[in-house]
Design a protein around this motif. Structure first.
Motif, PDB file in Angstrom:
ATOM      1  N   GLY A 198     -40.181   2.958 -26.708  1.00 26.63           N
ATOM      2  CA  GLY A 198     -41.109   2.150 -25.927  1.00 26.63           C
ATOM      3  C   GLY A 198     -40.550   1.706 -24.593  1.00 26.63           C
ATOM      4  N   TYR A 199     -39.264   1.950 -24.362  1.00 30.99           N
ATOM      5  CA  TYR A 199     -38.615   1.606 -23.096  1.00 30.99           C
ATOM      6  C   TYR A 199     -39.106   2.580 -22.027  1.00 30.99           C
ATOM      7  CZ  TYR A 199     -34.730   1.093 -19.741  1.00 30.99           C
ATOM      8  OH  TYR A 199     -33.977   0.913 -18.604  1.00 30.99           O
ATOM      9  N   ASP A 200     -39.819   2.057 -21.033  1.00 29.98           N
ATOM     10  CA  ASP A 200     -40.543   2.886 -20.074  1.00 29.98           C
ATOM     11  C   ASP A 200     -39.657   3.901 -19.363  1.00 29.98           C
ATOM     12  OD1 ASP A 200     -42.749   1.328 -20.697  1.00 29.98           O
ATOM     13  OD2 ASP A 200     -42.377  -0.075 -19.060  1.00 29.98           O
ATOM     14  N   VAL A 201     -38.496   3.456 -18.875  1.00 30.29           N
ATOM     15  CA  VAL A 201     -37.647   4.348 -18.083  1.00 30.29           C
ATOM     16  C   VAL A 201     -37.149   5.511 -18.940  1.00 30.29           C
ATOM     17  CG1 VAL A 201     -35.565   4.521 -16.688  1.00 30.29           C
ATOM     18  CG2 VAL A 201     -36.973   2.451 -16.566  1.00 30.29           C
ATOM     19  N   ALA A 202     -36.690   5.223 -20.162  1.00 29.51           N
ATOM     20  CA  ALA A 202     -36.207   6.280 -21.050  1.00 29.51           C
ATOM     21  C   ALA A 202     -37.344   7.201 -21.479  1.00 29.51           C
ATOM     22  CB  ALA A 202     -35.525   5.676 -22.276  1.00 29.51           C
ATOM     23  N   SER A 203     -38.530   6.640 -21.649  1.00 31.76           N
ATOM     24  CA  SER A 203     -39.687   7.443 -22.031  1.00 31.76           C
ATOM     25  C   SER A 203     -40.066   8.412 -20.923  1.00 31.76           C
ATOM     26  CB  SER A 203     -40.868   6.533 -22.366  1.00 31.76           C
ATOM     27  OG  SER A 203     -41.988   7.277 -22.771  1.00 31.76           O
ATOM     28  N   GLY A 253     -47.681  -5.403 -13.911  1.00 29.33           N
ATOM     29  CA  GLY A 253     -47.043  -4.874 -12.713  1.00 29.33           C
ATOM     30  C   GLY A 253     -45.641  -4.384 -12.990  1.00 29.33           C
ATOM     31  N   THR A 254     -45.432  -3.065 -13.011  1.00 28.00           N
ATOM     32  CA  THR A 254     -44.120  -2.466 -13.271  1.00 28.00           C
ATOM     33  C   THR A 254     -43.805  -1.447 -12.176  1.00 28.00           C
ATOM     34  OG1 THR A 254     -44.476  -2.689 -15.656  1.00 28.00           O
ATOM     35  CG2 THR A 254     -42.718  -1.216 -14.939  1.00 28.00           C
ATOM     36  N   PRO A 255     -42.797  -1.711 -11.345  1.00 27.64           N
ATOM     37  CA  PRO A 255     -42.469  -0.795 -10.243  1.00 27.64           C
ATOM     38  C   PRO A 255     -41.456   0.273 -10.642  1.00 27.64           C
ATOM     39  CG  PRO A 255     -41.216  -2.803 -10.009  1.00 27.64           C
ATOM     40  CD  PRO A 255     -42.029  -2.965 -11.270  1.00 27.64           C
ATOM     41  N   THR A 256     -41.789   1.069 -11.635  1.00 26.21           N
ATOM     42  CA  THR A 256     -40.859   2.080 -12.146  1.00 26.21           C
ATOM     43  C   THR A 256     -41.107   3.433 -11.481  1.00 26.21           C
ATOM     44  OG1 THR A 256     -40.664   0.980 -14.276  1.00 26.21           O
ATOM     45  CG2 THR A 256     -40.112   3.306 -14.222  1.00 26.21           C
ATOM     46  N   GLY A 257     -40.015   4.157 -11.173  1.00 29.70           N
ATOM     47  CA  GLY A 257     -40.130   5.477 -10.591  1.00 29.70           C
ATOM     48  C   GLY A 257     -39.299   6.483 -11.352  1.00 29.70           C
ATOM     49  N   CYS A 258     -39.081   7.641 -10.758  1.00 31.42           N
ATOM     50  CA  CYS A 258     -38.286   8.698 -11.370  1.00 31.42           C
ATOM     51  C   CYS A 258     -37.611   9.480 -10.249  1.00 31.42           C
ATOM     52  CB  CYS A 258     -39.166   9.619 -12.220  1.00 31.42           C
ATOM     53  SG  CYS A 258     -38.302  11.024 -12.957  1.00 31.42           S
ATOM     54  N   PRO A 259     -36.371   9.925 -10.428  1.00 31.23           N
ATOM     55  CA  PRO A 259     -35.667  10.621  -9.336  1.00 31.23           C
ATOM     56  C   PRO A 259     -36.315  11.937  -8.908  1.00 31.23           C
ATOM     57  CG  PRO A 259     -34.120   9.856 -11.011  1.00 31.23           C
ATOM     58  CD  PRO A 259     -35.478   9.680 -11.579  1.00 31.23           C
ATOM     59  N   ILE A 260     -36.919  12.692  -9.840  1.00 32.68           N
ATOM     60  CA  ILE A 260     -37.387  14.041  -9.476  1.00 32.68           C
ATOM     61  C   ILE A 260     -38.884  14.247  -9.685  1.00 32.68           C
ATOM     62  CG2 ILE A 260     -35.132  15.062  -9.944  1.00 32.68           C
ATOM     63  CD1 ILE A 260     -36.341  16.221 -12.529  1.00 32.68           C
ATOM     64  N   ALA A 261     -39.623  13.231 -10.113  1.00 30.64           N
ATOM     65  CA  ALA A 261     -41.066  13.387 -10.311  1.00 30.64           C
ATOM     66  C   ALA A 261     -41.809  12.200  -9.719  1.00 30.64           C
ATOM     67  CB  ALA A 261     -41.396  13.519 -11.807  1.00 30.64           C
ATOM     68  N   GLU A 271     -35.507   5.303 -11.175  1.00 26.07           N
ATOM     69  CA  GLU A 271     -34.836   4.898 -12.408  1.00 26.07           C
ATOM     70  C   GLU A 271     -34.605   6.092 -13.348  1.00 26.07           C
ATOM     71  OE1 GLU A 271     -36.189   1.626 -10.290  1.00 26.07           O
ATOM     72  OE2 GLU A 271     -37.453   3.218 -11.088  1.00 26.07           O
ATOM     73  N   PHE A 272     -33.532   5.984 -14.143  1.00 23.81           N
ATOM     74  CA  PHE A 272     -33.171   7.052 -15.069  1.00 23.81           C
ATOM     75  C   PHE A 272     -32.473   6.439 -16.268  1.00 23.81           C
ATOM     76  CE2 PHE A 272     -29.989   9.997 -16.737  1.00 23.81           C
ATOM     77  CZ  PHE A 272     -30.716  11.166 -16.914  1.00 23.81           C
ATOM     78  N   ALA A 273     -32.936   6.752 -17.472  1.00 26.29           N
ATOM     79  CA  ALA A 273     -32.288   6.284 -18.700  1.00 26.29           C
ATOM     80  C   ALA A 273     -32.611   7.263 -19.814  1.00 26.29           C
ATOM     81  CB  ALA A 273     -32.764   4.876 -19.070  1.00 26.29           C
ATOM     82  N   VAL A 274     -31.673   7.420 -20.732  1.00 29.80           N
ATOM     83  CA  VAL A 274     -31.843   8.341 -21.849  1.00 29.80           C
ATOM     84  C   VAL A 274     -31.941   7.539 -23.145  1.00 29.80           C
ATOM     85  CG1 VAL A 274     -30.828  10.286 -23.109  1.00 29.80           C
ATOM     86  CG2 VAL A 274     -30.540  10.104 -20.634  1.00 29.80           C
ATOM     87  N   ALA A 275     -32.852   7.925 -24.027  1.00 30.79           N
ATOM     88  CA  ALA A 275     -33.003   7.262 -25.314  1.00 30.79           C
ATOM     89  C   ALA A 275     -31.691   7.330 -26.087  1.00 30.79           C
ATOM     90  CB  ALA A 275     -34.124   7.916 -26.120  1.00 30.79           C
ATOM     91  N   ARG A 276     -31.303   6.231 -26.707  1.00 33.85           N
ATOM     92  CA  ARG A 276     -30.053   6.168 -27.449  1.00 33.85           C
ATOM     93  C   ARG A 276     -30.311   6.140 -28.953  1.00 33.85           C
ATOM     94  NH1 ARG A 276     -25.883   4.663 -23.956  1.00 33.85           N
ATOM     95  NH2 ARG A 276     -24.593   5.509 -25.629  1.00 33.85           N
TER      96      ARG A 276
END
Length: 393
Positions: A282-287, A306-314, A376-381
């Motif tokens: 459910g963690y947005d960045v990892a998802s 309001g969530t200002p989340t992005g992605c490095p390549i998309a 943002e970038f994160a991997v599910a643990r």
């Protein structure tokens, strides 16, 4: 209908044309920062991962690295390795090479230190950039477009405005041959039966139900009272009351199209044209990281708080559920679905507006997340809860 993308040697189409500088372990981040400082046009992806003796985490991270390195939005890759990490660097390199993309490997220990590794990385990067300048956009069918669906900072309006409008968009894209990816397994708890009815066959139906049951067991084991794990404080303040209410709203993003496949985190779908469900946290960045690693070229992200989340390549296109938040966070929001609540537009109208925006973005138009940019970038643990579930069978 079509969009204008970059054709890759493996036959896919990217909506961006990035040179990715990708470390295989956090110990190589200094080199990545150095290359980015001297060559700002590259996309640098520093991270805290790459050396673990947890087999499951290592396999998951490998899928993410290979998924980013072979992503349609990536034209070329400079891999940066320390030289002694547990990440199988050769496998990542070979995966990118097999995709037909230019790839180079810089090993810090072999080059003789950080400074020399930065110099070698710059040499490769400048060479790749020269070749990338020749790439031009060309017409691509919407069957080549995969869009990731995400929600974060949801409120009581999300399930009646932004998410249904994205569902209308999803149906439009699927009707044109495209694919959407629905994520956040923990936020499908209570709505899995609705999605299961849309499965194209018994195998897909059982895979979906099994994946959600696993997530529900993990959440239940984490605390005697698991209620706080299902809803974030912001969700409660925004008016959501139960996980079922949140989950039904989350599922709306996938519209009414058939569920064609259920995939693991960061796995590329094997089937197209329809709804794919990916097992993500459910963690947005990892998802988002998982879905992009799985090949999604564009992300549509709904939010009420309001969530200002992005992605490095998309590119990430943010759809807001209410006019108040959209106005207050106007620098970060792209589409206002609050017009549905205001009685100014219907769900289908906003869905068509989102569809047009996605086509604009896929053909080169920028999103607010790219303007700033947010990357943002994160991997599910792997958590101890998952291990306990596995041990208990």
């Amino acid at each position: 209908m079509t969009f204008k993308g970059y054709r890759r040697p493996d036959g896919s189409f990217g909506v961006r044309n990035y040179l990715l500088v990708l470390p295989t372990v956090s110990c190589a981040n200094k080199v990545v920062y150095g290359i980015k400082a001297l060559l700002p046009e590259v996309v640098a992806l520093p991270h805290p991962y790459g050396c673990t003796f947890d087999v499951e985490e290592a396999e998951r991270f490998l899928r993410v690295l290979e998924g980013f390195g072979t992503h349609p939005n990536v034209a070329a890759v400079v891999l940066v390795s320390l030289g002694c990490e547990t990440t199988p660097v050769g496998e990542v390199y070979d995966a990118v090479r097999r995709s037909g993309r230019p790839v180079a490997l810089v090993e810090v220990q072999r080059e003789g230190g950080v400074r020399r590794a930065i110099g070698k990385g710059l040499e490769y990067a400048r060479k790749f950039l020269e070749g990338m300048e020749e790439k031009v956009r060309e017409e691509a069918p919407l069957s080549e477009l995969t869009v990731a669906l995400e929600c974060g900072g949801s409120d009581s309006y999300s399930g009646i405005s932004a998410n249904p409008a994205v569902g209308a968009f999803s149906d439009l894209l699927v009707s044109e041959g495209g694919t959407v990816v629905l994520s956040e397994t923990s936020e499908l708890v209570g709505a899995e039966h609705v999605l299961a009815e849309r499965a194209v066959g018994p195998e897909v139906r059982e895979a979906l139900l099994r994946t959600v049951r696993r997530a529900e067991r993990e959440l239940a084991l984490s605390s005697p009272d698991a209620g706080g794990l299902y809803l974030a404080p912001g969700n409660v303040e925004g008016g959501l009351t139960t996980i079922e209410e949140k989950s039904l709203g989350c599922a709306y993003k996938a519209g009414t199209s058939p569920v064609v496949e259920v995939v693991e985190y960061a796995q590329r779908p094997s089937r197209r044209r329809g709804v794919v469900v990916m097992d993500t946290p459910g963690y947005d960045v990892a998802s988002i990281t998982g879905m992009v690693a799985g090949g999604a070229q564009v992300v549509v992200f709904t939010t009420g708080r309001g969530t200002p989340t992005g992605c490095p390549i998309a590119p990430v296109l943010r759809v807001c559920s209410n006019t108040s938040t959209f106005s207050r966070l106007s620098e970060d929001m792209d589409v206002n679905a609050g017009t549905i609540v205001d009685g100014k537009e219907g769900i289908e109208e906003v869905g068509k507006r989102i569809f047009r925006e996605v086509l604009r973005v896929a053909s080169g138009g920028r999103t607010k997340a790219e303007h700033w940019p947010y990357q943002e970038f994160a991997v599910a643990r792997t958590s101890w809860i998952e291990r306990k579930v596995l041990c208990e069978g």
